[in-house]
Design a protein around this motif. Sequence first.
Motif, PDB file in Angstrom:
ATOM      1  N   ILE A  71      10.505 -12.112 -13.163  1.00 22.04           N
ATOM      2  CA  ILE A  71       9.510 -11.037 -13.122  1.00 22.04           C
ATOM      3  C   ILE A  71       9.385 -10.446 -14.522  1.00 22.04           C
ATOM      4  CG2 ILE A  71       8.879  -8.830 -12.073  1.00 22.04           C
ATOM      5  CD1 ILE A  71       8.851 -11.213 -10.165  1.00 22.04           C
ATOM      6  N   GLN A  72       8.151 -10.321 -14.991  1.00 22.88           N
ATOM      7  CA  GLN A  72       7.896  -9.876 -16.354  1.00 22.88           C
ATOM      8  C   GLN A  72       7.444  -8.413 -16.383  1.00 22.88           C
ATOM      9  OE1 GLN A  72       8.483 -11.862 -19.120  1.00 22.88           O
ATOM     10  NE2 GLN A  72       9.385 -13.200 -17.555  1.00 22.88           N
ATOM     11  N   PRO A  73       7.627  -7.739 -17.536  1.00 30.26           N
ATOM     12  CA  PRO A  73       7.151  -6.358 -17.643  1.00 30.26           C
ATOM     13  C   PRO A  73       5.664  -6.256 -17.281  1.00 30.26           C
ATOM     14  CG  PRO A  73       8.488  -6.936 -19.539  1.00 30.26           C
ATOM     15  CD  PRO A  73       8.286  -8.201 -18.762  1.00 30.26           C
ATOM     16  N   HIS A  74       5.362  -5.242 -16.515  1.00 20.68           N
ATOM     17  CA  HIS A  74       3.986  -4.947 -16.100  1.00 20.68           C
ATOM     18  C   HIS A  74       3.451  -5.933 -15.061  1.00 20.68           C
ATOM     19  CE1 HIS A  74       4.148  -2.031 -19.282  1.00 20.68           C
ATOM     20  NE2 HIS A  74       4.269  -2.963 -20.207  1.00 20.68           N
ATOM     21  N   ASP A  75       4.329  -6.792 -14.513  1.00 17.71           N
ATOM     22  CA  ASP A  75       3.909  -7.548 -13.329  1.00 17.71           C
ATOM     23  C   ASP A  75       3.642  -6.564 -12.195  1.00 17.71           C
ATOM     24  OD1 ASP A  75       3.860 -10.109 -14.239  1.00 17.71           O
ATOM     25  OD2 ASP A  75       5.877 -10.648 -13.567  1.00 17.71           O
ATOM     26  N   GLU A  76       2.812  -6.962 -11.239  1.00 21.62           N
ATOM     27  CA  GLU A  76       2.514  -6.091 -10.109  1.00 21.62           C
ATOM     28  C   GLU A  76       3.060  -6.720  -8.839  1.00 21.62           C
ATOM     29  OE1 GLU A  76      -1.183  -3.501  -8.197  1.00 21.62           O
ATOM     30  OE2 GLU A  76      -1.458  -4.717 -10.013  1.00 21.62           O
ATOM     31  N   LEU A  77       3.877  -5.952  -8.124  1.00 21.54           N
ATOM     32  CA  LEU A  77       4.484  -6.394  -6.881  1.00 21.54           C
ATOM     33  C   LEU A  77       3.790  -5.737  -5.699  1.00 21.54           C
ATOM     34  CD1 LEU A  77       8.252  -6.100  -7.930  1.00 21.54           C
ATOM     35  CD2 LEU A  77       6.743  -8.099  -8.123  1.00 21.54           C
ATOM     36  N   VAL A  78       3.931  -6.338  -4.525  1.00 23.36           N
ATOM     37  CA  VAL A  78       3.314  -5.813  -3.306  1.00 23.36           C
ATOM     38  C   VAL A  78       4.364  -5.789  -2.204  1.00 23.36           C
ATOM     39  CG1 VAL A  78       1.530  -6.122  -1.544  1.00 23.36           C
ATOM     40  CG2 VAL A  78       1.029  -6.676  -3.936  1.00 23.36           C
ATOM     41  N   PHE A  79       4.593  -4.602  -1.621  1.00 23.86           N
ATOM     42  CA  PHE A  79       5.467  -4.458  -0.453  1.00 23.86           C
ATOM     43  C   PHE A  79       4.570  -4.434   0.784  1.00 23.86           C
ATOM     44  CE2 PHE A  79       7.295  -1.740   2.814  1.00 23.86           C
ATOM     45  CZ  PHE A  79       8.592  -2.209   2.932  1.00 23.86           C
ATOM     46  N   ASN A  80       4.834  -5.342   1.735  1.00 21.78           N
ATOM     47  CA  ASN A  80       3.958  -5.441   2.912  1.00 21.78           C
ATOM     48  C   ASN A  80       4.740  -6.077   4.060  1.00 21.78           C
ATOM     49  OD1 ASN A  80       1.613  -5.448   4.536  1.00 21.78           O
ATOM     50  ND2 ASN A  80       0.324  -5.856   2.743  1.00 21.78           N
ATOM     51  N   TYR A  81       4.063  -6.183   5.205  1.00 29.55           N
ATOM     52  CA  TYR A  81       4.661  -6.888   6.321  1.00 29.55           C
ATOM     53  C   TYR A  81       4.806  -8.378   5.993  1.00 29.55           C
ATOM     54  CZ  TYR A  81       3.765  -2.850   9.337  1.00 29.55           C
ATOM     55  OH  TYR A  81       3.748  -1.602   9.896  1.00 29.55           O
ATOM     56  N   VAL A  82       5.814  -8.999   6.587  1.00 27.13           N
ATOM     57  CA  VAL A  82       5.918 -10.457   6.508  1.00 27.13           C
ATOM     58  C   VAL A  82       4.667 -11.041   7.156  1.00 27.13           C
ATOM     59  CG1 VAL A  82       7.214 -12.469   7.295  1.00 27.13           C
ATOM     60  CG2 VAL A  82       8.429 -10.424   6.526  1.00 27.13           C
ATOM     61  N   GLN A  83       4.151 -12.091   6.561  1.00 27.71           N
ATOM     62  CA  GLN A  83       2.922 -12.696   7.063  1.00 27.71           C
ATOM     63  C   GLN A  83       3.099 -13.156   8.502  1.00 27.71           C
ATOM     64  OE1 GLN A  83       2.331 -15.775   4.234  1.00 27.71           O
ATOM     65  NE2 GLN A  83       1.724 -14.409   2.594  1.00 27.71           N
ATOM     66  N   GLN A  84       2.043 -12.973   9.287  1.00 31.80           N
ATOM     67  CA  GLN A  84       2.057 -13.338  10.696  1.00 31.80           C
ATOM     68  C   GLN A  84       1.235 -14.606  10.930  1.00 31.80           C
ATOM     69  OE1 GLN A  84       3.752 -11.640  13.054  1.00 31.80           O
ATOM     70  NE2 GLN A  84       4.574 -10.319  11.450  1.00 31.80           N
ATOM     71  N   PRO A  85       1.511 -15.340  12.014  1.00 41.21           N
ATOM     72  CA  PRO A  85       0.705 -16.527  12.307  1.00 41.21           C
ATOM     73  C   PRO A  85      -0.754 -16.181  12.518  1.00 41.21           C
ATOM     74  CG  PRO A  85       2.695 -16.449  13.663  1.00 41.21           C
ATOM     75  CD  PRO A  85       2.578 -15.133  12.980  1.00 41.21           C
ATOM     76  N   ILE A  86      -1.624 -17.067  12.106  1.00 35.17           N
ATOM     77  CA  ILE A  86      -3.059 -16.868  12.323  1.00 35.17           C
ATOM     78  C   ILE A  86      -3.363 -16.989  13.805  1.00 35.17           C
ATOM     79  CG2 ILE A  86      -5.341 -17.846  11.894  1.00 35.17           C
ATOM     80  CD1 ILE A  86      -4.314 -18.817   9.229  1.00 35.17           C
ATOM     81  N   ARG A  87      -4.214 -16.116  14.299  1.00 40.95           N
ATOM     82  CA  ARG A  87      -4.696 -16.255  15.663  1.00 40.95           C
ATOM     83  C   ARG A  87      -5.983 -17.066  15.605  1.00 40.95           C
ATOM     84  NH1 ARG A  87      -6.820 -11.297  19.374  1.00 40.95           N
ATOM     85  NH2 ARG A  87      -8.735 -11.704  18.238  1.00 40.95           N
ATOM     86  N   GLN A  88      -5.964 -18.250  16.172  1.00 43.68           N
ATOM     87  CA  GLN A  88      -7.115 -19.145  16.129  1.00 43.68           C
ATOM     88  C   GLN A  88      -7.860 -19.080  17.455  1.00 43.68           C
ATOM     89  OE1 GLN A  88      -5.348 -22.949  15.199  1.00 43.68           O
ATOM     90  NE2 GLN A  88      -5.314 -22.509  13.012  1.00 43.68           N
ATOM     91  N   MET A  89      -9.144 -18.720  17.405  1.00 45.94           N
ATOM     92  CA  MET A  89      -9.944 -18.649  18.618  1.00 45.94           C
ATOM     93  C   MET A  89     -10.225 -20.057  19.145  1.00 45.94           C
ATOM     94  SD  MET A  89     -10.205 -15.426  19.059  1.00 45.94           S
ATOM     95  CE  MET A  89     -11.294 -15.489  20.496  1.00 45.94           C
ATOM     96  N   LEU A  90     -10.137 -20.234  20.452  1.00 49.06           N
ATOM     97  CA  LEU A  90     -10.466 -21.503  21.083  1.00 49.06           C
ATOM     98  C   LEU A  90     -11.964 -21.596  21.310  1.00 49.06           C
ATOM     99  CD1 LEU A  90      -7.682 -21.626  23.840  1.00 49.06           C
ATOM    100  CD2 LEU A  90      -7.617 -22.628  21.552  1.00 49.06           C
ATOM    101  N   GLY A  91     -12.468 -22.818  21.469  1.00 50.02           N
ATOM    102  CA  GLY A  91     -13.849 -22.985  21.869  1.00 50.02           C
ATOM    103  C   GLY A  91     -14.031 -22.482  23.298  1.00 50.02           C
TER     104      GLY A  91
END
Length: 354
Positions: A71-91
């Motif tokens: 990680i370098q000076p002035h890098d930007e970090l993001v604190f967030n939820y762990v990514q969730q599975p995509i909800r894929q709509m069915l036909g």
Amino acid sequence: MDDYLDVEIDVFEFSAQHVRLRKEITIATLIQEIFKQFDDIVADAPEKYAIYLKGFDRPLNSSSTLKQLDIQPHDELVFNYVQQPIRQMLGQGDYAILREETTGKSYDIQWQPAVIGRPDSDAGHNIILAVNMLLLPNGMTVSRKHAQITFFGGRYFVEPLAEHNPVFLNDKEIPLNSKREIKNKDRLAIGRHKITMVFETQRAAPFTGAEPKFQDTRKMPAPAPVPMPMPAAPAVSEPEGIEATVLSTGESPITFLVIEKCSTIENVGQKLTIVEYPFALGRTLPLLSNEKEISRKHAEITYDPQMKKFHITDLNSSNGVIVDGVPIRPGEPAEIKPGSRFYLGQVVVLQFVI
């Protein structure tokens, strides 16, 4: 050599927080420090959170130090939820139903993964919850994330998710970390009380290929401002799980609003059917009547038959309307598309579905 780094970190809606960090601090320790600084973040499940380098979808390794991660000076970090599975709509032709035998209550299977369980405070879980068993007899004995149904190549599969709470398919228990094909008229029994449900499909299709692997490519937002709508035109509020066929009445197509989050937890997953336009949203809708942050006339959905476009307009509501993360101006129509989400107040989230 300086042992510290100056970086910026976004903590949900608190963006560009300037911090000075030791290069030897691990990501796990940094997450714990964020819990201390932001006491409104639920800290009892740190595995739900991650830190990302801004612009990248992969979370930083929790056991690595900032130095090891380069990680370098002035890098930007993001604190967030762990990514969730995509909800894929069915036909539409692939929709299925789970029908509980004792009460006759039905639940639509319209997306995958379709989770069977109970709602909780995690908006990401509620978005993929298709079978809300909270109000069923013995429903409280079901795990929040008990099982899930997936679909591929014309075949449906059921998979247990709870380590100590069983799932039975046609009276045979399915082992954890495995899945079984589920067919029309098969019977699922959920939990130790064996809440029994019949699986019903519209048609069968040949299976080709292998099952897909879902990719975690969407971050769950922090609890964000959310507003809610109200009906002026004839609207049908359907009970959760009742399958609805997408039809057209003249030039006006029938569309739906799925409740993904609200203060009345048993309403999560239920649908509002829009039959005519304009369709007014507000507390006069039975399913939204207890939502105190929603105005009686909060917003309005319209349809332009010539352009074949849908719009939502904020009717000068007290708490505003946010569409797909963007606040809209009162009185100015904003285009919406299938999959658009409306954030109303701090509690309610609706998804627009065709």
